[in-house]
Motif scaffolding. Structure first.
Motif, mmCIF file in Angstrom:
data_model
loop_
_atom_site.group_PDB
_atom_site.id
_atom_site.type_symbol
_atom_site.label_atom_id
_atom_site.label_comp_id
_atom_site.label_asym_id
_atom_site.label_seq_id
_atom_site.Cartn_x
_atom_site.Cartn_y
_atom_site.Cartn_z
ATOM 1 N N PRO A 106 0.832 -1.198 0.000
ATOM 2 C CA PRO A 106 0.000 0.000 0.000
ATOM 3 C C PRO A 106 0.872 1.256 0.000
ATOM 4 O O PRO A 106 2.022 1.241 0.462
ATOM 5 C CB PRO A 106 -0.784 -0.116 1.306
ATOM 6 C CG PRO A 106 0.141 -0.865 2.212
ATOM 7 C CD PRO A 106 0.858 -1.840 1.319
ATOM 8 N N VAL A 107 0.326 2.337 -0.531
ATOM 9 C CA VAL A 107 0.945 3.652 -0.410
ATOM 10 C C VAL A 107 0.305 4.311 0.808
ATOM 11 O O VAL A 107 -0.929 4.334 0.939
ATOM 12 C CB VAL A 107 0.704 4.497 -1.670
ATOM 13 C CG1 VAL A 107 1.355 5.869 -1.523
ATOM 14 C CG2 VAL A 107 1.264 3.761 -2.886
ATOM 15 N N MET A 108 1.128 4.832 1.714
ATOM 16 C CA MET A 108 0.632 5.341 2.987
ATOM 17 C C MET A 108 1.145 6.759 3.227
ATOM 18 O O MET A 108 2.162 7.167 2.644
ATOM 19 C CB MET A 108 1.069 4.408 4.126
ATOM 20 C CG MET A 108 0.750 2.951 3.871
ATOM 21 S SD MET A 108 1.250 1.832 5.205
ATOM 22 C CE MET A 108 -0.097 2.101 6.360
ATOM 23 N N HIS A 109 0.432 7.503 4.068
ATOM 24 C CA HIS A 109 0.898 8.859 4.370
ATOM 25 C C HIS A 109 0.583 9.232 5.813
ATOM 26 O O HIS A 109 -0.194 8.581 6.498
ATOM 27 C CB HIS A 109 0.286 9.868 3.384
ATOM 28 C CG HIS A 109 -1.108 10.301 3.727
ATOM 29 N ND1 HIS A 109 -1.630 11.511 3.327
ATOM 30 C CD2 HIS A 109 -2.104 9.702 4.444
ATOM 31 C CE1 HIS A 109 -2.868 11.628 3.771
ATOM 32 N NE2 HIS A 109 -3.185 10.555 4.441
ATOM 33 N N ARG A 110 1.232 10.316 6.214
ATOM 34 C CA ARG A 110 1.011 10.890 7.541
ATOM 35 C C ARG A 110 1.093 12.403 7.407
ATOM 36 O O ARG A 110 1.912 12.918 6.636
ATOM 37 C CB ARG A 110 2.045 10.365 8.538
ATOM 38 C CG ARG A 110 1.775 10.821 9.972
ATOM 39 C CD ARG A 110 2.764 10.263 10.963
ATOM 40 N NE ARG A 110 2.612 10.951 12.245
ATOM 41 C CZ ARG A 110 1.876 10.517 13.252
ATOM 42 N NH1 ARG A 110 1.244 9.371 13.137
ATOM 43 N NH2 ARG A 110 1.781 11.203 14.367
ATOM 44 N N GLU A 247 -1.476 6.137 7.295
ATOM 45 C CA GLU A 247 -2.745 5.693 6.742
ATOM 46 C C GLU A 247 -2.608 5.386 5.252
ATOM 47 O O GLU A 247 -1.857 6.048 4.538
ATOM 48 C CB GLU A 247 -3.813 6.775 6.945
ATOM 49 C CG GLU A 247 -4.070 7.102 8.411
ATOM 50 C CD GLU A 247 -5.068 8.239 8.573
ATOM 51 O OE1 GLU A 247 -5.308 8.964 7.582
ATOM 52 O OE2 GLU A 247 -5.607 8.383 9.685
ATOM 53 N N GLU A 248 -3.371 4.410 4.796
ATOM 54 C CA GLU A 248 -3.309 3.999 3.396
ATOM 55 C C GLU A 248 -4.037 5.000 2.491
ATOM 56 O O GLU A 248 -5.153 5.415 2.787
ATOM 57 C CB GLU A 248 -3.929 2.617 3.227
ATOM 58 C CG GLU A 248 -3.865 2.076 1.815
ATOM 59 C CD GLU A 248 -4.412 0.667 1.700
ATOM 60 O OE1 GLU A 248 -4.967 0.337 0.644
ATOM 61 O OE2 GLU A 248 -4.280 -0.099 2.682
ATOM 62 N N VAL A 249 -3.390 5.373 1.352
ATOM 63 C CA VAL A 249 -4.013 6.272 0.383
ATOM 64 C C VAL A 249 -4.011 5.684 -1.030
ATOM 65 O O VAL A 249 -4.476 6.314 -1.977
ATOM 66 C CB VAL A 249 -3.321 7.652 0.365
ATOM 67 C CG1 VAL A 249 -3.564 8.386 1.668
ATOM 68 C CG2 VAL A 249 -1.823 7.518 0.092
ATOM 69 N N GLY A 250 -3.502 4.492 -1.191
ATOM 70 C CA GLY A 250 -3.465 3.851 -2.497
ATOM 71 C C GLY A 250 -2.856 2.469 -2.347
ATOM 72 O O GLY A 250 -2.392 2.093 -1.263
#
Length: 258
Positions: A106-110, A247-250
């Protein structure tokens, strides 16, 4: 993740691929990349499909898909944003391809700093202090974790740390040699930062090294003006990043001929 952030990611990818002499085409709708050696596992070829993907994207998309059909492996990678998933599945299905979801990736961000104490001493490397560093053990670790050749690992790190268009910083944790590393990339004057190549020696996993590196680099990015930090997670790394409230964004998919 909005289209502005996607454009920033495209700019970041384009800069790195240019350093690696990779073929690259990009728009807000999708990104095509072709890099590495076709004779071994360092060859990467595929798409990033963004929320702007629509009927208007199809002429260029079809042209590149035709080139991929000549690839004897008949399987490629696609990073698909959740907002573009239905369109991607429909358009690829109409052309005889099927999206399948691999484990992890997954692609994740904060979007906020990480509040935790670090257990390990971290050394930050830039172009200015790289000359005094054990570069050999860092490239060896990167090559082993990501299954690259030493030559490719060296090229990736040198290209990143010598890019004139980015602020790139390599964080490492050392024992007798480098046992964990991670790369922070920030495009100048942009609000999105990325973490790449988070690597920990197999025999030292479970000691919190990756957590410390990700925490340190994430917070450094926010201190330097980032509004968002993005990374791609392996199946093992995803556990660590979720514990740090990423958190997952893609998500990455395979697409191949039916």
């Amino acid at each position: 993740m909005d289209l502005k952030v996607h454009q920033q990611l495209i700019d970041t990818i384009a800069s790195r691929m240019k350093c690696l002499d990779a073929e690259f085409e990009a728009s807000l709708a999708f990104v095509f990349y072709d890099m590495g050696n076709p004779e071994n596992d360092t060859h990467l070829r595929g798409f990033t499909i963004n929320p702007g993907f629509s009927e208007k994207s199809l002429p260029d998309f079809d042209r590149i898909l035709q080139r991929l059909e000549d690839d004897p492996r008949k399987a490629w990678a696609a990073r698909v944003h959740p907002e573009a998933l239905q369109a991607a599945e429909r358009f690829l299905g109409e052309r005889g391809f099927k999206l399948t979801e691999p484990e992890g990736y997954p692609v994740m961000h904060r979007t906020e700093p990480i509040l935790r104490d670090l257990k390990h001493q971290i050394k930050l490397l830039t172009r200015a202090n790289l000359g005094s560093f054990d570069f050999q053990s860092a490239t060896a670790l990167l090559a082993k974790v990501f299954k690259l050749t030493i030559e490719t690992a060296e090229k990736i790190l040198w290209a990143a740390l010598n890019s004139p268009d980015e602020v790139n910083q390599l964080a490492v944790i050392k024992a007798d040699e480098v046992i964990s590393l991670g790369l922070l990339t920030q495009q100048k004057d942009q609000e999105s930062a990325g973490l790449y190549y988070i690597s920990t020696a197999v025999e030292r996993r479970g000691e919190g090294l990756a957590k410390d590196l990700v925490s340190y680099l994430s917070n450094l990015a926010f201190e330097q003006g980032a509004k968002e930090v993005i990374l791609q997670a392996s199946s093992l790394g995803e556990i660590v990043y979720r514990q740090l409230a990423y958190e997952e964004v893609g998500r990455y998919y395979h697409f191949d001929n039916k």
